[in-house]
Design an enzyme around this catalytic site. Sequence first.
Site, PDB file in Angstrom:
ATOM      1  N   GLY A 148       0.554  -1.093   0.224  1.00  0.00           N
ATOM      2  CA  GLY A 148       0.074  -0.308  -0.777  1.00  0.00           C
ATOM      3  C   GLY A 148       0.764   0.955   0.234  1.00  0.00           C
TER       4      GLY A 148
ATOM      5  CG  HIS B 159     -11.384  13.184   6.650  1.00  0.00           C
ATOM      6  ND1 HIS B 159     -10.810  12.001   6.243  1.00  0.00           N
ATOM      7  CD2 HIS B 159     -11.884  12.545   7.697  1.00  0.00           C
ATOM      8  CE1 HIS B 159     -10.974  10.577   6.300  1.00  0.00           C
ATOM      9  NE2 HIS B 159     -11.890  11.247   7.511  1.00  0.00           N
TER      10      HIS B 159
ATOM     11  CE  LYS C 238      -2.434  -4.583  -3.516  1.00  0.00           C
ATOM     12  NZ  LYS C 238      -2.720  -3.782  -2.561  1.00  0.00           N
TER      13      LYS C 238
ATOM     14  NE  ARG D  99      -6.038   4.630  18.898  1.00  0.00           N
ATOM     15  CZ  ARG D  99      -5.849   5.685  19.136  1.00  0.00           C
ATOM     16  NH1 ARG D  99      -5.579   6.799  20.899  1.00  0.00           N
ATOM     17  NH2 ARG D  99      -5.041   6.486  18.378  1.00  0.00           N
TER      18      ARG D  99
ATOM     19  CE  LYS E 170      -7.377   4.943  10.390  1.00  0.00           C
ATOM     20  NZ  LYS E 170      -6.601   6.524  10.552  1.00  0.00           N
TER      21      LYS E 170
HETATM   22  P1  NDP Z   1      -3.955   2.022   0.650  1.00  0.00           P
HETATM   23  O1  NDP Z   1      -5.261   2.080   0.078  1.00  0.00           O
HETATM   24  O2  NDP Z   1      -2.606   1.910  -0.210  1.00  0.00           O
HETATM   25  O3  NDP Z   1      -4.428   0.558   0.720  1.00  0.00           O
HETATM   26  C1  NDP Z   1      -3.366  -0.801   2.060  1.00  0.00           C
HETATM   27  C2  NDP Z   1      -2.892  -1.533   1.877  1.00  0.00           C
HETATM   28  O4  NDP Z   1      -5.082  -2.303   2.522  1.00  0.00           O
HETATM   29  C3  NDP Z   1      -3.357  -2.389   0.333  1.00  0.00           C
HETATM   30  O5  NDP Z   1      -1.936  -2.612   0.144  1.00  0.00           O
HETATM   31  C4  NDP Z   1      -4.113  -3.918   0.774  1.00  0.00           C
HETATM   32  O6  NDP Z   1      -2.808  -4.813   1.661  1.00  0.00           O
HETATM   33  C5  NDP Z   1      -4.704  -3.882   2.530  1.00  0.00           C
HETATM   34  N1  NDP Z   1      -6.182  -3.807   1.693  1.00  0.00           N
HETATM   35  C6  NDP Z   1      -6.708  -3.417   1.189  1.00  0.00           C
HETATM   36  N2  NDP Z   1      -8.291  -3.804   1.472  1.00  0.00           N
HETATM   37  C7  NDP Z   1      -8.439  -5.251   1.170  1.00  0.00           C
HETATM   38  C8  NDP Z   1      -8.929  -6.125   1.590  1.00  0.00           C
HETATM   39  N3  NDP Z   1      -9.994  -5.751   1.261  1.00  0.00           N
HETATM   40  N4  NDP Z   1      -8.307  -6.912   2.240  1.00  0.00           N
HETATM   41  C9  NDP Z   1      -6.811  -7.316   2.736  1.00  0.00           C
HETATM   42  N5  NDP Z   1      -5.900  -6.324   2.542  1.00  0.00           N
HETATM   43  C10 NDP Z   1      -6.726  -5.537   1.671  1.00  0.00           C
HETATM   44  O7  NDP Z   1      -3.742   2.234   2.200  1.00  0.00           O
HETATM   45  P2  NDP Z   1      -2.998   3.773   2.653  1.00  0.00           P
HETATM   46  O8  NDP Z   1      -1.339   3.323   2.694  1.00  0.00           O
HETATM   47  O9  NDP Z   1      -3.428   5.187   2.275  1.00  0.00           O
HETATM   48  O10 NDP Z   1      -3.120   4.050   4.265  1.00  0.00           O
HETATM   49  C11 NDP Z   1      -2.895   3.638   5.058  1.00  0.00           C
HETATM   50  C12 NDP Z   1      -3.188   4.117   6.368  1.00  0.00           C
HETATM   51  O11 NDP Z   1      -3.043   5.777   6.450  1.00  0.00           O
HETATM   52  C13 NDP Z   1      -4.659   3.982   6.139  1.00  0.00           C
HETATM   53  O12 NDP Z   1      -5.423   4.408   8.426  1.00  0.00           O
HETATM   54  C14 NDP Z   1      -4.902   5.755   5.966  1.00  0.00           C
HETATM   55  O13 NDP Z   1      -6.517   6.408   7.424  1.00  0.00           O
HETATM   56  C15 NDP Z   1      -4.138   6.933   6.622  1.00  0.00           C
HETATM   57  N6  NDP Z   1      -4.009   7.213   5.274  1.00  0.00           N
HETATM   58  C16 NDP Z   1      -3.137   9.267   6.272  1.00  0.00           C
HETATM   59  C17 NDP Z   1      -3.470  10.145   5.589  1.00  0.00           C
HETATM   60  C18 NDP Z   1      -3.089  10.874   5.584  1.00  0.00           C
HETATM   61  O14 NDP Z   1      -3.055  11.849   5.033  1.00  0.00           O
HETATM   62  N7  NDP Z   1      -2.653  11.456   7.358  1.00  0.00           N
HETATM   63  C19 NDP Z   1      -3.414   9.448   3.685  1.00  0.00           C
HETATM   64  C20 NDP Z   1      -3.597   7.939   3.361  1.00  0.00           C
HETATM   65  C21 NDP Z   1      -4.016   7.055   4.122  1.00  0.00           C
HETATM   66  P3  NDP Z   1      -1.805  -5.456   0.322  1.00  0.00           P
HETATM   67  O15 NDP Z   1      -0.522  -4.777   0.631  1.00  0.00           O
HETATM   68  O16 NDP Z   1      -1.500  -6.863   1.661  1.00  0.00           O
HETATM   69  O17 NDP Z   1      -2.770  -5.694  -0.912  1.00  0.00           O
HETATM   70  C1  GFR Z   2      -4.555  13.889   8.106  1.00  0.00           C
HETATM   71  O1  GFR Z   2      -5.431  12.241   8.880  1.00  0.00           O
HETATM   72  C2  GFR Z   2      -6.150  11.950   7.705  1.00  0.00           C
HETATM   73  C3  GFR Z   2      -6.201  12.342   6.379  1.00  0.00           C
HETATM   74  C4  GFR Z   2      -6.509  10.966   8.287  1.00  0.00           C
HETATM   75  O2  GFR Z   2      -6.498  10.363   8.980  1.00  0.00           O
HETATM   76  C5  GFR Z   2      -7.285  10.031   6.839  1.00  0.00           C
HETATM   77  C6  GFR Z   2      -7.283  10.173   6.113  1.00  0.00           C
HETATM   78  C7  GFR Z   2      -7.024  11.128   5.265  1.00  0.00           C
HETATM   79  C8  GFR Z   2      -7.071  12.123   4.308  1.00  0.00           C
HETATM   80  C9  GFR Z   2      -7.396  10.843   2.850  1.00  0.00           C
HETATM   81  C10 GFR Z   2      -7.181   9.537   2.667  1.00  0.00           C
HETATM   82  O3  GFR Z   2      -8.155   9.022   1.584  1.00  0.00           O
HETATM   83  O4  GFR Z   2      -7.246  13.159   4.078  1.00  0.00           O
HETATM   84  C11 GFR Z   2      -8.480  13.354   2.998  1.00  0.00           C
HETATM   85  C12 GFR Z   2      -8.617  11.911   1.881  1.00  0.00           C
HETATM   86  C13 GFR Z   2      -7.488  12.389   0.813  1.00  0.00           C
HETATM   87  C14 GFR Z   2      -8.159  13.353   0.176  1.00  0.00           C
HETATM   88  C15 GFR Z   2      -7.859  14.101  -0.506  1.00  0.00           C
HETATM   89  C16 GFR Z   2      -9.420  13.316   0.049  1.00  0.00           C
HETATM   90  C17 GFR Z   2     -10.771  13.855  -1.208  1.00  0.00           C
HETATM   91  C18 GFR Z   2      -9.723  15.311  -1.639  1.00  0.00           C
HETATM   92  O5  GFR Z   2     -10.186  15.735  -2.378  1.00  0.00           O
HETATM   93  C19 GFR Z   2      -9.056  14.706  -1.490  1.00  0.00           C
HETATM   94  O6  GFR Z   2      -7.622  16.003  -2.439  1.00  0.00           O
HETATM   95  C20 GFR Z   2      -6.599  16.290  -2.752  1.00  0.00           C
END
Ligand code: NDP
Ligand code: GFR
Length: 312
Positions: free
Chosen positions: A13, A270, A44, A142, A138
Amino acid sequence: MGKSKVLVVGATGYIGRRIVKASLDQGHITYVLQRPEIGLDIDKLHVLMSFKKQGARLVQGSFSDQQSLVEAVKKVDVVICTMSGVHFKTHNILMQLNLVDAIKEAGNVKRFLPSEFGMDPARMEHALAPGRETFDEKMIVRKAIEDAKIPFTYVSANCFAGYFVGSLSQLETLTPPKDKVHLYGDGNAKIVYMDEDDVATYTIKAIDDPRTLNKTLYLRPPENILSQRQLVEIWEKLSGKKLEKIIISGDDFLASMKDMDYAAKAGMGHFYHIFYEGCLTNFEIGEDGEEASNLYPEVKYTRMDEYLKIFV
Ligand code: NDP
Ligand code: GFR
């Protein structure tokens, strides 16, 4: 005592692949879960094979085969889950409950890091629907971890630069606007922007650290605590071009959410909490938390002017 052996679940991911690399770079024996369900997802598979070339060990396992999860966690000391937070019909985050059960049954795991890596879900009870569902789930995970007395570290990584910095935090895009930029409210709420490679570096630094045991690790490196206005100014300096600023009031922002589909509404929620409420920085870190750049001052984290250079 040697470095912990690590298992990454969700390894191919967006943040998962960075955590695998950081684990290998920091010298941990690193296993990655290879799920049979990836089927013909050739990208993948190639990511998994690239991990193998870098020294990672692939271990077969599936969320639909509990015993395979037990066998996988028995190989390691630390389990890190980077399960997708995207919340459509499949409740991905809650799938981690199977992993919690497997860790409980195996009994050997010294630390579990569940999939968080964003806003602190413990502080999002007031979150808008439908985005709140990710935080609620989440928190269910926890509770399962803590009821099972599994040692943990939660990582609150704030805003991934890939989603929030390239676009200058504009919605529905990942690259900078050309002429005008929408500012949320007065654009002065303090945000924390993180390069995802630094998120991975700090996460792996924390896994063997007693100071982060049963704590939340907040990523708030001081030079990356910026308002959206400051981020725009950084970009204007790099690009040499001023952008027209358009203020979006909180009321107008919320009103615009009404007719959106589920996913867009979740993301908008968000954004509202981050940019109008300032939810990432409107609290002091308490005794159940630590700040990453304070614990690990040796990490030369990426500043956002550096991050934005690629877009010039
Ligand atoms: P991804 O969408 O990249 O997915 C991560 C992995 O989840 C996939 O690679 C896959 O594992 C697994 N997965 C997805 N669907 C399934 C399923 N149906 N069954 C089993 N495994 C599955 O995740 P992100 O990296 O975007 O997000 C990871 C965390 O980070 C989340 O908690 C998200 O909330 C958070 N996040 C935070 C952001 C921020 O700005 N702070 C932005 C984006 C995400 P596999 O590799 O085994 O296929
Ligand atoms: C900052 O913390 C988080 C952020 C979190 O805890 C979980 C998810 C996020 C991201 C999401 C990643 O999928 O915040 C919003 C979302 C990404 C996003 C970006 C969603 C809609 C948009 O239009 C967008 O524009 C860049």
